[in-house]
Each structure stands twice: as C-alpha cells, then as structure tokens.
Design an enzyme around this catalytic site. Sequence first.
Site, PDB file in Angstrom:
ATOM      1  N   SER A 221       0.839  -1.192   0.000  1.00 52.34           N
ATOM      2  CA  SER A 221       0.000   0.000   0.000  1.00 52.34           C
ATOM      3  C   SER A 221       0.875   1.243   0.000  1.00 52.34           C
ATOM      4  O   SER A 221       1.969   1.248   0.579  1.00 52.34           O
ATOM      5  CB  SER A 221      -0.903   0.015   1.238  1.00 52.34           C
ATOM      6  N   TYR A 249      -1.444  -0.039  10.675  1.00 56.13           N
ATOM      7  CA  TYR A 249      -1.505  -0.449   9.271  1.00 56.13           C
ATOM      8  C   TYR A 249      -0.268   0.002   8.499  1.00 56.13           C
ATOM      9  O   TYR A 249       0.380  -0.806   7.821  1.00 56.13           O
ATOM     10  CB  TYR A 249      -2.764   0.119   8.625  1.00 56.13           C
TER      11      TYR A 249
END
Length: 399
Positions: A221, A249
């Site tokens: 990501s 995250y």
Amino acid sequence: MAGGDLRQRRAAAADGEGDGKMGSGGEEAEVKGKGKGRKEALGWLEWGRGWMGIVGEFLFQRISASNLSNPLELPPLDGVSFVVTGATSGIGLEIARQLALAGGHVVMAVRRTKLAQELIQKWQDDNSEIGKPLNAEVMELDLLSLDSVVKFADAWNARMAPLHVLINNAGIFSIGEPQRFSKDGYEEHMQVNHLAPALLAVLLLPSLLRGSPSRIVNVNSVMHTVGFVDAEDMNLTSVKRKFTSLMGYSNSKLAQIKFSSMLHRRIPAEAGINVICASPGIVHTNVARDLPKLVVAAYHLIPYFIFDAQEGSRSTLFAASDPQVPDYCEMLKSEDWPVCACISYDCNPMNASEESHNLETSQLVWEKTLEMIGLPPDAVDKFIEGESVQCRYGQQKAE
C-alpha cells in the site's frame, strides 16, 4: 494493455527521474541515522513527502492508469499454480477469479472455506461457455494463527508439487478500533499484514523452488510511506506514541516491504524466486475514516477517483503474470538495489519510500521478524539448500 517495458523504465528510477513516483534514491536513505544513534521515527520531511504521495495517488491514479484495460488482459495460465490469501472478498476475490478464468490452478487460502467453495461454483456457473471446470480449490488458512500458517505450508509442501506464484493479498485495517493482539501475542495489523505472510513465504520456499522460475507477490500500500518500524517495538506497546489503527496499518506495510527486500537479497539469483511488492492504488473500501479529515472528505465527496476491486487487482495480476517481471527483478538484484521490485497501481515500476531504502533498519526488521515467527536466522539459506528447518509454531517440522 500492459504497463510498458520495465527494463526501459528502470534507468529513470535509478536517477530519481521519470514519472514522479520515483522518490529520492537509496544512497541518502542508507546513510541516514549512521553516527546519530538509533533512528526512532520518520523525519518531518519524510512524513510530509509520504502524505503528498498519498494525496497525489488519490487525485491522479485514475488518470495515470487510464492506459490499462479493465479487467487486465492476462496471458494463458494453464499449468501455472497460484496460492492467493484473502481470496473471498475485495481485491483478493478479483485476483483469484481472473487467474482461474485464465486457466491457472488457483488455491484460495482463506478462513471462510464454505464461502470460497460457493464463489468457485458461481464463477463456474457464470462462465459455463468455458466448457471445462475451473482449476480452483480451497484450503483453510487463518493468518491470525501462526500455527495455521505452518499447517497450511506443511499441507502444500507435502504434495511435492511446484508452486509458481504465492500472492500474499490478505490484510486488515481495523479502522478506529483499539489495539488488539492475536493469540500468538502480536499486534493484529503486524501479524496479519506482515508476520504471517512472511512466515508463509519462507515456509513455502521448497515448493517455490520446485516451481522455479516462481514469484512471491505481496499486496502492499502507498500507506507504507508514512509508516516507521522500530524493530525493538514491532508490537507497538511503547508509550512513546499513542496507538492508532493508521499507525498499525502503515507500519505493518513498511515492515512487509523491508522484509521482502531482505528476502529478495537473500535468495540467490540461480534459485529463480522473485519477490515483488504491488500497490493496488486507493481502492473503494471503508478504510478511510482514520485518515486526516481533508483526505476523508475527498474520499467520500469524489468517488470517481477511487478504484473498484477489479481495477485495484491489476497491479498484482501484472506482477504475478507478466513475463517482464523476472527480468526486472534480476536487474535490480544484479545492481544490488536495496529494495525489492515494487509495482505501482498503473503497472509501472515505482520506488518505495525513503525509509524503505534504509538497509540498517531493514536488517533489524529482518532479524526481529524471523525471531517473532519462530524461525532460525539461517532458515532461508537452509531451505534454499534443501535442508529441513524447525519452526517454533505448528506441530510438525517444516520441510
């Protein structure tokens, strides 16, 4: 349409030029922190550049990827085996479906096995014109349990069959939730997004060697650009910073790139196993609530800019199937590039964050990860040499 010639684009990446996604080179990042004590966080400039990249990707990803077909055109994949984690929803579902329709042997490695079986039947019914059953199957895998990871790897390796592509797609982003830990004692974002996929990749090396040339593709990501990994606090239990799901995250995604880069460097070229991180872009999910208010507002007010799951699957499918990818990985290895191959949402090469190039912290993350997943420091070397390795998790010896 494919993403272009990766080899031609590599020169621009090395010079920090090109399409704007190429950040500052690895040389500056490698020396960062030397002589100044242990680095404990991103600098403000690094953090600011990371958020600029995230906002830029949000605003321009659809324009940048406008040359790609949707769905991505895949080559015939008959005889090619894939293991896809998290294949019952979102990007993972699209990846598994398209690989199966292209003729690949797809193993859906999932927690919800009944749902996966139903999906395979639906794909078969919706594409009855194919005239033959899809070569897809289901195996149980729970990334919140490292014992489950070992059990899955043992079951696959026991087949003595080649594995051509491992796609570590499954991940979590527990928006706004309090910090939680797995039964193994690890912060859940770090375990599901990094530790469990790392263990799976290492344990499946014997099967990937049988499938050589083969690939490990990690779905990453752009959020890794605002992450930082302290190898002494990978569980994020320090009182230095208050835990947020965004921190959990982004840190886990940076840890994944760092470990992948060290694995890329550790595997000898003659083994024929390539390691790639693919960024799907900003995909239409419900993960935006923990982001800065300006980004949240843009996320909800301008849905045109956000990819759907099929669009978000393209970079991973490209990394898993395009014939240029092994040559690109080989080039990076021959030039001793500090980061593994990274493929952007538009199926072009991208440079990972400045911190990703920091070999000093990457080595620390590598060592700590192996310790946390119960493998000895020389596990990769032993697997490459065909030796057995004892893992702390699971009931059987990983071979």
